[in-house]
Design a protein around this motif. Sequence first.
Motif, PDB file in Angstrom:
ATOM      1  N   ALA A   1      -2.085  72.141  41.798  1.00  0.00           N
ATOM      2  CA  ALA A   1      -1.412  72.411  43.065  1.00  0.00           C
ATOM      3  C   ALA A   1      -2.435  72.539  44.183  1.00  0.00           C
ATOM      4  O   ALA A   1      -2.282  71.947  45.257  1.00  0.00           O
ATOM      5  CB  ALA A   1      -0.596  73.695  42.951  1.00  0.00           C
ATOM      6  N   VAL A   2      -3.486  73.273  43.927  1.00  0.00           N
ATOM      7  CA  VAL A   2      -4.503  73.476  44.955  1.00  0.00           C
ATOM      8  C   VAL A   2      -5.239  72.170  45.263  1.00  0.00           C
ATOM      9  O   VAL A   2      -5.510  71.865  46.424  1.00  0.00           O
ATOM     10  CB  VAL A   2      -5.488  74.580  44.524  1.00  0.00           C
ATOM     11  CG1 VAL A   2      -6.702  74.585  45.415  1.00  0.00           C
ATOM     12  CG2 VAL A   2      -4.792  75.941  44.567  1.00  0.00           C
ATOM     13  N   GLU A   3      -5.513  71.400  44.238  1.00  0.00           N
ATOM     14  CA  GLU A   3      -6.176  70.109  44.451  1.00  0.00           C
ATOM     15  C   GLU A   3      -5.362  69.258  45.426  1.00  0.00           C
ATOM     16  O   GLU A   3      -5.897  68.645  46.347  1.00  0.00           O
ATOM     17  CB  GLU A   3      -6.299  69.342  43.124  1.00  0.00           C
ATOM     18  CG  GLU A   3      -7.243  69.966  42.103  1.00  0.00           C
ATOM     19  CD  GLU A   3      -8.689  69.525  42.323  1.00  0.00           C
ATOM     20  OE1 GLU A   3      -8.930  68.732  43.237  1.00  0.00           O
ATOM     21  OE2 GLU A   3      -9.564  70.008  41.575  1.00  0.00           O
ATOM     22  N   LEU A   4      -4.073  69.234  45.192  1.00  0.00           N
ATOM     23  CA  LEU A   4      -3.195  68.439  46.043  1.00  0.00           C
ATOM     24  C   LEU A   4      -3.276  68.921  47.490  1.00  0.00           C
ATOM     25  O   LEU A   4      -3.431  68.141  48.424  1.00  0.00           O
ATOM     26  CB  LEU A   4      -1.758  68.551  45.530  1.00  0.00           C
ATOM     27  CG  LEU A   4      -0.781  67.526  46.095  1.00  0.00           C
ATOM     28  CD1 LEU A   4      -1.203  66.119  45.684  1.00  0.00           C
ATOM     29  CD2 LEU A   4       0.632  67.818  45.624  1.00  0.00           C
TER      30      LEU A   4
ATOM     31  N   THR B   1       4.757  62.672  52.108  1.00  0.00           N
ATOM     32  CA  THR B   1       5.162  64.058  52.356  1.00  0.00           C
ATOM     33  C   THR B   1       6.582  64.040  52.911  1.00  0.00           C
ATOM     34  O   THR B   1       6.903  63.211  53.747  1.00  0.00           O
ATOM     35  CB  THR B   1       4.220  64.697  53.382  1.00  0.00           C
ATOM     36  OG1 THR B   1       2.897  64.708  52.866  1.00  0.00           O
ATOM     37  CG2 THR B   1       4.633  66.129  53.709  1.00  0.00           C
ATOM     38  N   VAL B   2       7.393  64.953  52.410  1.00  0.00           N
ATOM     39  CA  VAL B   2       8.736  65.066  52.978  1.00  0.00           C
ATOM     40  C   VAL B   2       8.879  66.423  53.648  1.00  0.00           C
ATOM     41  O   VAL B   2       8.242  67.396  53.248  1.00  0.00           O
ATOM     42  CB  VAL B   2       9.834  64.909  51.901  1.00  0.00           C
ATOM     43  CG1 VAL B   2       9.729  63.558  51.217  1.00  0.00           C
ATOM     44  CG2 VAL B   2       9.781  66.039  50.903  1.00  0.00           C
ATOM     45  N   GLY B   3       9.692  66.461  54.667  1.00  0.00           N
ATOM     46  CA  GLY B   3       9.958  67.708  55.363  1.00  0.00           C
ATOM     47  C   GLY B   3      11.257  68.314  54.865  1.00  0.00           C
ATOM     48  O   GLY B   3      12.176  67.593  54.493  1.00  0.00           O
ATOM     49  N   VAL B   4      11.313  69.633  54.847  1.00  0.00           N
ATOM     50  CA  VAL B   4      12.536  70.315  54.439  1.00  0.00           C
ATOM     51  C   VAL B   4      12.902  71.356  55.492  1.00  0.00           C
ATOM     52  O   VAL B   4      12.052  72.138  55.913  1.00  0.00           O
ATOM     53  CB  VAL B   4      12.374  71.016  53.076  1.00  0.00           C
ATOM     54  CG1 VAL B   4      13.625  71.794  52.724  1.00  0.00           C
ATOM     55  CG2 VAL B   4      12.062  70.002  51.986  1.00  0.00           C
TER      56      VAL B   4
ATOM     57  N   ASP C   1       5.132  62.656  42.962  1.00  0.00           N
ATOM     58  CA  ASP C   1       3.864  62.632  43.669  1.00  0.00           C
ATOM     59  C   ASP C   1       4.035  62.713  45.193  1.00  0.00           C
ATOM     60  O   ASP C   1       3.284  62.091  45.941  1.00  0.00           O
ATOM     61  CB  ASP C   1       3.105  61.357  43.300  1.00  0.00           C
ATOM     62  CG  ASP C   1       1.622  61.604  43.267  1.00  0.00           C
ATOM     63  OD1 ASP C   1       1.219  62.620  42.691  1.00  0.00           O
ATOM     64  OD2 ASP C   1       0.879  60.795  43.853  1.00  0.00           O
ATOM     65  N   TYR C   2       5.010  63.466  45.596  1.00  0.00           N
ATOM     66  CA  TYR C   2       5.204  63.742  47.018  1.00  0.00           C
ATOM     67  C   TYR C   2       4.898  65.209  47.295  1.00  0.00           C
ATOM     68  O   TYR C   2       5.025  66.056  46.408  1.00  0.00           O
ATOM     69  CB  TYR C   2       6.652  63.450  47.438  1.00  0.00           C
ATOM     70  CG  TYR C   2       6.873  62.012  47.836  1.00  0.00           C
ATOM     71  CD1 TYR C   2       7.007  61.647  49.168  1.00  0.00           C
ATOM     72  CD2 TYR C   2       6.910  61.010  46.863  1.00  0.00           C
ATOM     73  CE1 TYR C   2       7.193  60.332  49.536  1.00  0.00           C
ATOM     74  CE2 TYR C   2       7.098  59.685  47.231  1.00  0.00           C
ATOM     75  CZ  TYR C   2       7.228  59.353  48.570  1.00  0.00           C
ATOM     76  OH  TYR C   2       7.407  58.055  48.953  1.00  0.00           O
TER      77      TYR C   2
ATOM     78  N   ALA D   1      18.822  65.390  46.227  1.00  0.00           N
ATOM     79  CA  ALA D   1      18.501  65.118  47.632  1.00  0.00           C
ATOM     80  C   ALA D   1      17.117  64.477  47.726  1.00  0.00           C
ATOM     81  O   ALA D   1      16.915  63.479  48.419  1.00  0.00           O
ATOM     82  CB  ALA D   1      18.549  66.399  48.450  1.00  0.00           C
ATOM     83  N   LEU D   2      16.166  65.054  47.002  1.00  0.00           N
ATOM     84  CA  LEU D   2      14.828  64.497  47.094  1.00  0.00           C
ATOM     85  C   LEU D   2      14.775  63.084  46.548  1.00  0.00           C
ATOM     86  O   LEU D   2      14.161  62.199  47.141  1.00  0.00           O
ATOM     87  CB  LEU D   2      13.797  65.346  46.356  1.00  0.00           C
ATOM     88  CG  LEU D   2      12.456  64.665  46.614  1.00  0.00           C
ATOM     89  CD1 LEU D   2      11.660  65.419  47.610  1.00  0.00           C
ATOM     90  CD2 LEU D   2      11.716  64.319  45.385  1.00  0.00           C
ATOM     91  N   ARG D   3      15.404  62.871  45.434  1.00  0.00           N
ATOM     92  CA  ARG D   3      15.339  61.538  44.832  1.00  0.00           C
ATOM     93  C   ARG D   3      16.039  60.506  45.709  1.00  0.00           C
ATOM     94  O   ARG D   3      15.561  59.369  45.848  1.00  0.00           O
ATOM     95  CB  ARG D   3      15.921  61.593  43.432  1.00  0.00           C
ATOM     96  CG  ARG D   3      15.039  62.473  42.518  1.00  0.00           C
ATOM     97  CD  ARG D   3      14.740  61.786  41.224  1.00  0.00           C
ATOM     98  NE  ARG D   3      15.946  61.715  40.438  1.00  0.00           N
ATOM     99  CZ  ARG D   3      16.288  62.587  39.510  1.00  0.00           C
ATOM    100  NH1 ARG D   3      15.471  63.592  39.234  1.00  0.00           N
ATOM    101  NH2 ARG D   3      17.401  62.461  38.858  1.00  0.00           N
TER     102      ARG D   3
END
Lengths: 361, 361
Positions: A108-111, B62-65, B90-91, B307-309
């Motif tokens: 998580a931190v790496e990301l 990256t997605v916003g929520v 991987d988002y 929702a994410l998918r």
Amino acid sequence: MRPSIKQVAHLAGVSIATVSRLLNKPGSVSAETAEKIHRSIAELGFRPNFTGRNLRAGNSRTVGVVVPTLSNTVFAQCLQGIELAARALDYSVMFTTTEYLPEDESAAVELLLGHRVDGVILTVADAGANATLDLLERERIPFVLAYNQLAAADAGTAIQRASVSVDNRAAACDAVTHLIGLGHRRIQMLSGRFNASDRAMQRYCGYLDAMQAAGLAPLPAIEVERHTLTAATDYQQMMADPRHRPTALFCSNDLLALSAMRDLRALGLQVPGDISVMGFDGIPVGALMQPVLASVVQPSEQIGDVALRTLVDAIERALPAAVAASLPVETPVPVIAGVRHILPHALREGGSVAPPAPASC
Amino acid sequence: MRPSIKQVAHLAGVSIATVSRLLNKPGSVSAETAEKIHRSIAELGFRPNFTGRNLRAGNSRTVGVVVPTLSNTVFAQCLQGIELAARALDYSVMFTTTEYLPEDESAAVELLLGHRVDGVILTVADAGANATLDLLERERIPFVLAYNQLAAADAGTAIQRASVSVDNRAAACDAVTHLIGLGHRRIQMLSGRFNASDRAMQRYCGYLDAMQAAGLAPLPAIEVERHTLTAATDYQQMMADPRHRPTALFCSNDLLALSAMRDLRALGLQVPGDISVMGFDGIPVGALMQPVLASVVQPSEQIGDVALRTLVDAIERALPAAVAASLPVETPVPVIAGVRHILPHALREGGSVAPPAPASC
DNA sequence: TTGAAAGCGCTAACAG
DNA sequence: CTGTTAGCGCTTTCAA
């Protein structure tokens, strides 16, 4: 493609530098050019691209957050506090979960580091020996622990770390002392896995403190998997037998306390008639129940708030330092001046605890 | 400064292009150069900088929520579902809150757009007429609504929107029908503010459906501020008077139901003896209480997951389209093929509802 | 298989 | 007050 500063400059008939200036320090641009530029911005629907800015500036005005789960209200509230404070300070929040798996902490931190967050707020399984924290330190990324409480002894280590928490040990001691004050002598602690939460261990220490101070025989804690007691057969046996049954249960978190109460009911036991139950966390729903769940209230949202502000402090203090650092050799300036924020906890009394039945004394 | 691809290239004695290639498609680099580069990467502790990549690639993975609050478990669980699914794909997730203020929705989205998120998942106050959604559409940013349920009629609008929710109206109807089946005839709906939540309104419609289908006289809903009834004096009066008091309460969410139960107790009323209480959401703690809170369970974590998918689908479908779009004129391809995901709901029975007392019939 | 070079959007010297 | 220019870290043609 989305409009860039370039199109704005072109449309307004100025250079991109002028547009950039207007965006950053509006005072340094003449009124009429400002006017022209503003019109172009509106016309094109231009919105500054943080990616470009970040790349150039080397900072992202974004903080990363790593918590075990959001299924526990405690962390949800903390994240809520973080987000509110971040927004007020014009920071954004990038968020991740570890599902209580220590091995996921590093990933998580790496990301987050890949995204070049300016700092990180995290709750780790064990803050004592933690590769992830070492990584953060090596990378000189400011970070603040939330809920994890650094031992006073850590104050002596090379680089001081920052944490925001209640005093877990003292708080647990208060809770158990309260139970003892009501007349309980046989008190059992029910806990989440020690290796998934150093807080659980600290709270068990608090339990020991209280028991010993009262001259009572402490019992080994019963560690259970995430909020379920079904697997703990030894626990079921203990509860079934009135002679071995404790008169009070102290749980390392409220979710555990709630499921314990449910299970006790299934066993035909009354709370607090047959057995008292005390929790830890003080989640809001606990106060809506009947009986009200007695608990140690920690200010979760405030923990998030303080953690964020501490972090941003560190980030912005580190900024000029970073500039200075590019001149001489690697400056050994600690990224963060270790701050062990201990926030006040409170005992929430509730109908889930009562003096033990006379026969039990 | 942190090591860049440049330092790695220098140390390995290759060009930056080669390093980049190794990072992206490892097959296109000879085994021995790969070896050299890997060594350099390890030695320098190099970590690719997403900011650079994003700037170049034009997307951020990256997605916003945007959700109203995390104080309500429902949204916390949804966010949990989003995060899990995002990580699997991987988002990364950038997260914001609106505190139920419609005017904050736009600001939140603006911020996310500034960060160039690839798409947005949001829960808005009113999906029907919403400037924020129009903005997203104008900017051609894929987005998916969570909890907000698009009306079937919306299927005809220019661009179809996507939503993931339960069928709020049908679910509420089921709940009220259940109460009616138990013999209740005087059923009051307690609701969050309609203007802060279109779901609340849809659920009220479901209440009306059920009442009308049974030939019962529906009552106007009592709208209350965020989970507190203290201000609703008309409600207090209604409850105090046995003649006007309903035999059952249907609440638009579980937090409301829980506080209603607390308040009823304070008034000296028994649940379900004097009055039944039914919630909506099916938050997990409801099942731990005594009595168990009867409710309509919606699969919050799954709502987040789907929702994410759905969003990522749309993002990745839009990618090639965006490339194609740079050739001809603005292609009027809808950013997202409107999908109204209706997830199944379930009725959770619980001791908080029972047939009405005979006298009330 | 590899390198040179352009450029994504932006800021910050440095000149004028 | 404004323009020119270099470059943040990276990907991606285009040549070699």
